[in-house]
Scaffold this motif. Structure first.
Motif, short mmCIF file in Angstrom:
data_model
loop_
_atom_site.label_atom_id
_atom_site.label_comp_id
_atom_site.label_asym_id
_atom_site.label_seq_id
_atom_site.Cartn_x
_atom_site.Cartn_y
_atom_site.Cartn_z
N ASP A 93 9.95 20.06 24.47
CA ASP A 93 8.80 20.94 24.65
C ASP A 93 7.94 20.88 23.39
N ALA A 94 6.65 20.66 23.57
CA ALA A 94 5.76 20.43 22.43
C ALA A 94 5.66 21.63 21.50
N LEU A 95 5.70 22.84 22.04
CA LEU A 95 5.51 24.04 21.22
C LEU A 95 6.78 24.43 20.48
N THR A 96 7.91 24.45 21.17
CA THR A 96 9.14 25.02 20.60
C THR A 96 10.12 23.99 20.08
N GLY A 97 10.02 22.75 20.52
CA GLY A 97 10.93 21.72 20.05
C GLY A 97 12.26 21.65 20.77
N VAL A 98 12.52 22.58 21.70
CA VAL A 98 13.74 22.49 22.51
C VAL A 98 13.50 21.52 23.66
N LEU A 99 14.52 21.26 24.46
CA LEU A 99 14.38 20.32 25.58
C LEU A 99 13.34 20.82 26.58
N SER A 100 12.61 19.88 27.16
CA SER A 100 11.70 20.25 28.24
C SER A 100 12.52 20.61 29.47
N ARG A 101 11.92 21.35 30.40
CA ARG A 101 12.66 21.77 31.59
C ARG A 101 13.09 20.57 32.43
N LEU A 149 17.86 30.40 19.59
CA LEU A 149 18.72 29.71 20.56
C LEU A 149 19.34 28.46 19.95
N LYS A 150 18.55 27.69 19.22
CA LYS A 150 19.07 26.45 18.62
C LYS A 150 20.09 26.76 17.53
N LEU A 158 23.14 22.75 25.73
CA LEU A 158 21.82 22.19 26.05
C LEU A 158 20.82 23.35 26.07
N VAL A 159 19.82 23.29 25.21
CA VAL A 159 18.84 24.37 25.10
C VAL A 159 17.48 23.84 25.52
N GLY A 160 16.84 24.50 26.47
CA GLY A 160 15.54 24.04 26.94
C GLY A 160 14.63 25.18 27.32
N GLU A 166 10.34 31.79 29.35
CA GLU A 166 11.69 31.67 29.91
C GLU A 166 12.38 30.40 29.42
N PHE A 167 13.63 30.58 28.97
CA PHE A 167 14.42 29.48 28.43
C PHE A 167 15.75 29.39 29.18
N GLY A 168 16.38 28.24 29.06
CA GLY A 168 17.69 28.05 29.67
C GLY A 168 18.65 27.42 28.68
#
Length: 292
Positions: A93-101, A149-150, A158-160, A166-168
């Motif tokens: 994800d461009a904003l947060t750096g976690v995995l994209s959905r 989360l990270k 796995l963080v996305g 909303e995050f998973g």
């Protein structure tokens, strides 16, 4: 083949120069050794003629190989950089750096058979943050949430970002009891880290729905189960987690939905995403779940 792949992964000028030197050396050595070997089986040549032939076999590839190799390697380097950028765009994800959905759900599908638990996480009262402080502060709040989360999720998790606020988090091979402890830690960590964001006293908290994946369930059913648990956490006060019950999981496995077959996809686009092949369109969440 996989071991050789990093060797040809050209991302720097230094790597290009090293490869250029190697290709040039091979280009010169191959004809020189071939001709020298052949001449040993021929009638004895005069010394000057022998070294003249050897020098010619070295000079020709030395003049031809470097420019051709340099051009090819430069193109390969550009392709490598472009592919890496595209890969990062798809994966993160461009904003947060976690995995994209898209990538998160794809990775979950690959390891889902081994079991695990899914945490569906939503920022509390996020709409009011945007309305009060502006979207730039809202973006900082999302970055803060993703860092929590990270940092506090297990290393193998796995963080996305599913979309909006909303995050998973998928916890491979974890039971709902173990996942509940992780969720509790995340809520506490967010409570501490979200007190002040971008110089504003925001006191950001999160609500979490926890669902353990059952062998007889699909990814869509597990997402729905976590979604229902999240809705329960929101409904009962926020800043907490709720673990889906075994009876709810059994009902989801039997009917493919929650609460006697009621279709909740219209309320939760992330589960709809999993069902329609993980579309890359953005998901609006500003007015979902009791105004978040």
């Amino acid at each position: 083949m996989n071991k050789l792949r990093p060797f040809f992964h050209l991302k720097s000028s230094r790597h290009v120069l090293v490869m250029l030197a190697l290709i040039t050396s091979l280009s010169v050595a191959a004809p020189v050794l071939s001709i020298a070997t052949a001449l040993t089986f021929m009638p004895k040549l005069p010394g000057q003629l022998y070294w003249g032939v050897i020098s010619l076999s070295a000079i020709i590839p030395l003049l031809i190989a470097p420019p051709i190799a340099l051009g090819g390697l430069s193109i390969l380097r550009l392709l490598t950089i472009t592919i890496d950028r595209l890969d990062n765009y798809v994966r993160y994800d461009a904003l947060t750096g976690v995995l994209s959905r898209v990538y998160l759900l794809g990775q979950m599908r690959e390891i889902l058979a081994k079991g695990g638990s899914f945490l569906m996480i939503d920022a509390d009262h996020f709409k009011s943050i945007n309305d009060t402080y502006g979207h730039d502060v809202g973006d900082e709040a999302l970055k803060c949430l993703s860092e929590v989360l990270k940092t506090f999720a297990p290393n193998h998790a796995l963080v996305g970002r599913l979309g909006g606020e909303e995050f998973g988090v998928f916890l491979p091979e974890m039971t709902s009891l173990e996942a509940g402890r992780v969720a509790d830690n995340l809520c506490a960590a967010m409570r501490r880290s979200g007190e002040v964001i971008a110089g504003h006293r925001i006191s950001l908290t999160i609500s979490i729905g926890v669902a353990q994946h059952r062998p007889d369930s699909t990814l869509e059913q597990t997402l729905k189960l976590a979604d229902e648990a999240l809705y329960h956490a929101k409904r009962t006060g926020r800043d907490r987690y709720h673990v889906a019950t075994a009876s709810a999981a059994l009902q989801a496995a039997k009917t493919g939905s929650i609460h006697g077959g009621q279709d909740r996809r219209s309320r939760h686009p992330a589960t709809q995403l999993a069902q329609v092949g993980m579309s890359a369109r953005s998901i609006p969440h500003a007015t979902s779940r009791l105004n978040a």
